[in-house]
Design a protein around this motif. Structure first.
Motif, PDB file in Angstrom:
ATOM      1  N   ARG A  33       0.832  -1.216   0.000  1.00 33.82           N
ATOM      2  CA  ARG A  33       0.000   0.000   0.000  1.00 33.82           C
ATOM      3  C   ARG A  33       0.867   1.267   0.000  1.00 33.82           C
ATOM      4  O   ARG A  33       0.553   2.241   0.667  1.00 33.82           O
ATOM      5  N   GLN A  34       1.927   1.264  -0.777  1.00 31.10           N
ATOM      6  CA  GLN A  34       2.790   2.431  -0.857  1.00 31.10           C
ATOM      7  C   GLN A  34       2.371   3.342  -1.999  1.00 31.10           C
ATOM      8  O   GLN A  34       2.052   2.879  -3.100  1.00 31.10           O
ATOM      9  N   LYS A  35       2.397   4.628  -1.743  1.00 30.79           N
ATOM     10  CA  LYS A  35       2.148   5.586  -2.796  1.00 30.79           C
ATOM     11  C   LYS A  35       3.345   5.615  -3.741  1.00 30.79           C
ATOM     12  O   LYS A  35       4.477   5.314  -3.360  1.00 30.79           O
ATOM     13  N   ILE A  76       0.887  11.596  -8.160  1.00 35.45           N
ATOM     14  CA  ILE A  76       1.063  10.698  -7.017  1.00 35.45           C
ATOM     15  C   ILE A  76      -0.130   9.755  -7.048  1.00 35.45           C
ATOM     16  O   ILE A  76      -1.289  10.205  -7.031  1.00 35.45           O
ATOM     17  N   ILE A  77       0.153   8.479  -7.138  1.00 33.24           N
ATOM     18  CA  ILE A  77      -0.924   7.500  -7.290  1.00 33.24           C
ATOM     19  C   ILE A  77      -0.879   6.469  -6.160  1.00 33.24           C
ATOM     20  O   ILE A  77       0.162   6.262  -5.530  1.00 33.24           O
ATOM     21  N   TRP A  78      -2.053   5.864  -5.933  1.00 32.07           N
ATOM     22  CA  TRP A  78      -2.162   4.745  -4.995  1.00 32.07           C
ATOM     23  C   TRP A  78      -2.343   3.483  -5.840  1.00 32.07           C
ATOM     24  O   TRP A  78      -3.462   3.188  -6.270  1.00 32.07           O
ATOM     25  N   CYS A 128      -5.622   8.399  -8.356  1.00 34.26           N
ATOM     26  CA  CYS A 128      -4.736   9.513  -8.682  1.00 34.26           C
ATOM     27  C   CYS A 128      -5.077  10.693  -7.778  1.00 34.26           C
ATOM     28  O   CYS A 128      -6.216  11.178  -7.786  1.00 34.26           O
ATOM     29  N   GLU A 129      -4.100  11.162  -7.001  1.00 35.99           N
ATOM     30  CA  GLU A 129      -4.353  12.286  -6.097  1.00 35.99           C
ATOM     31  C   GLU A 129      -4.616  13.573  -6.881  1.00 35.99           C
ATOM     32  O   GLU A 129      -5.386  14.426  -6.428  1.00 35.99           O
ATOM     33  N   GLU A 187       5.400   7.012   2.100  1.00 33.58           N
ATOM     34  CA  GLU A 187       4.048   7.166   2.651  1.00 33.58           C
ATOM     35  C   GLU A 187       3.135   6.070   2.124  1.00 33.58           C
ATOM     36  O   GLU A 187       3.168   5.716   0.947  1.00 33.58           O
ATOM     37  N   THR A 188       2.311   5.526   3.013  1.00 31.23           N
ATOM     38  CA  THR A 188       1.336   4.523   2.602  1.00 31.23           C
ATOM     39  C   THR A 188      -0.039   5.165   2.505  1.00 31.23           C
ATOM     40  O   THR A 188      -0.339   6.157   3.164  1.00 31.23           O
ATOM     41  N   TYR A 189      -0.873   4.579   1.653  1.00 31.02           N
ATOM     42  CA  TYR A 189      -2.254   5.052   1.593  1.00 31.02           C
ATOM     43  C   TYR A 189      -3.101   4.248   2.571  1.00 31.02           C
ATOM     44  O   TYR A 189      -2.704   3.169   3.020  1.00 31.02           O
TER      45      TYR A 189
END
Length: 240
Positions: free
Chosen positions: A148-150, A166-168, A185-186, A207-209
Motif C-alpha cells: 500500500r505504498q504511494k 502521485i498514485i495509490w 490519482c491524487e 508514505e502509505t495510503y
C-alpha cells in the motif's frame, strides 16, 4: 474419477471454502451422490485429516493442514505450460522470471514418465505481447500494491502531454497491446489507468495510503466491471 482423486478434490474444496460446505454442495462439485461424499469424509477423518462438521451442518478443514506434495495430471501440466508461456507476453520481467522458476520446480516434482512432457512440450503460445517498460520496474509497482505504498510518477499521455502524479497503485492489468498500472490519482481525485510504457519515471514513496479492507479495489472493479481494454482508457493530461 478415481477415489484417490476424489478424496484429494474434497480436501482442496474444503481448503478454499470461506464457509462450511454441505455434503450436497460437495456432491454437486464432484458429480457424485451425497452418500458417496459421506463415505469419503468418513475415510478422510479416519486417516486423521482434520475435517470438522456433521451431516446437515456442513464440513470445514481445520486451519494449518498441509497436503503432501502434489501430483499433476497431463491436463494440469498443459495448463501450467500455457499459463507460463502467456506470462512471457506481459512485458513484466519479474513475472517472466517467476514463471520460469515455477516450470523448473514443476519439472523436478514430476516423475520421469511425465517429465518429457515438459522437455518437448506440445504447447505453443505466440510470443507477441506488450513491450517491457523501459523507465519503471513493474516489480516495484507490484510491491507498492502489496505494501500500500504511494508512488510518484512522471507520465506522458498519447498526446504527448506530461504530468506529474502521485498514485495509490491498486492493480496491474496485462493486455496484449499494453500493460496498465491502475490506481487512485491524487491529482484527479479519481481512478486512473497509466500505460506502463509511457511512465517515464516512477518512485516508491515512504508514505502509505489508508488501509481500507479492499474497498478501493472493489470500487475500482465496480467502475470498470470485468477489466477490458476499451473500459480502461489511459489517463490523459486533461481532466478526463
Amino acid at each position: 474419477m478415481r477415489r484417490a482423486d476424489r478424496l484429494f478434490d474434497i480436501i482442496q474444496a474444503l481448503r478454499v471454502a470461506k464457509a462450511p460446505l454441505t455434503a450436497a454442495e460437495l456432491a454437486t462439485q464432484l458429480e457424485v451422490t451425497v452418500r458417496t461424499v459421506y463415505r469419503d469424509i468418513a475415510t478422510l477423518q479416519a486417516r486423521r485429516v482434520p475435517i470438522e462438521g456433521a451431516a446437515g451442518l456442513g464440513y470445514m478443514l481445520r486451519q494449518g493442514f498441509d497436503l503432501p506434495p502434489l501430483m499433476f495430471t497431463l491436463d494440469e501440466i498443459d495448463a501450467i505450460l500455457v499459463g507460463a508461456q502467456l506470462i512471457q507476453r506481459t512485458g513484466d520481467p519479474g513475472l517472466q522470471a517467476a514463471a520460469r522458476s515455477v516450470l523448473s520446480k514443476v519439472t523436478v516434482a514430476l516423475p520421469d514418465h511425465l517429465r518429457h512432457h515438459l522437455d518437448v512440450p506440445p504447447i505453443y503460445v505466440s510470443p507477441f505481447g506488450a513491450s517491457v517498460p523501459s523507465s519503471i520496474d513493474l516489480n516495484d509497482v507490484r510491491q507498492a500494491i502489496r505494501s500500500r505504498q504511494k508512488m510518484a510518477i512522471d507520465y506522458i499521455d498519447g498526446d504527448g502531454v506530461e504530468t506529474k502524479r502521485i498514485i495509490w497503485p491498486l492493480a496491474v492489468a496485462y493486455f496484449i497491446e499494453a500493460t496498465l498500472v491502475c490506481g487512485w490519482c491524487e491529482l484527479r481525485q479519481d481512478y486512473r489507468h497509466f500505460r506502463a510504457d509511457r511512465i517515464k519515471s516512477g518512485q516508491l514513496l515512504g508514505e502509505t495510503y489508508p488501509a481500507d479492507d479492499g474497498r478501493l479495489l472493489q470500487d475500482w472493479l465496480t467502475q470498470v466491471g470485468q477489466p477490458q481494454p476499451e473500459r480502461m482508457r489511459e489517463s490523459s493530461g486533461g481532466k478526463k
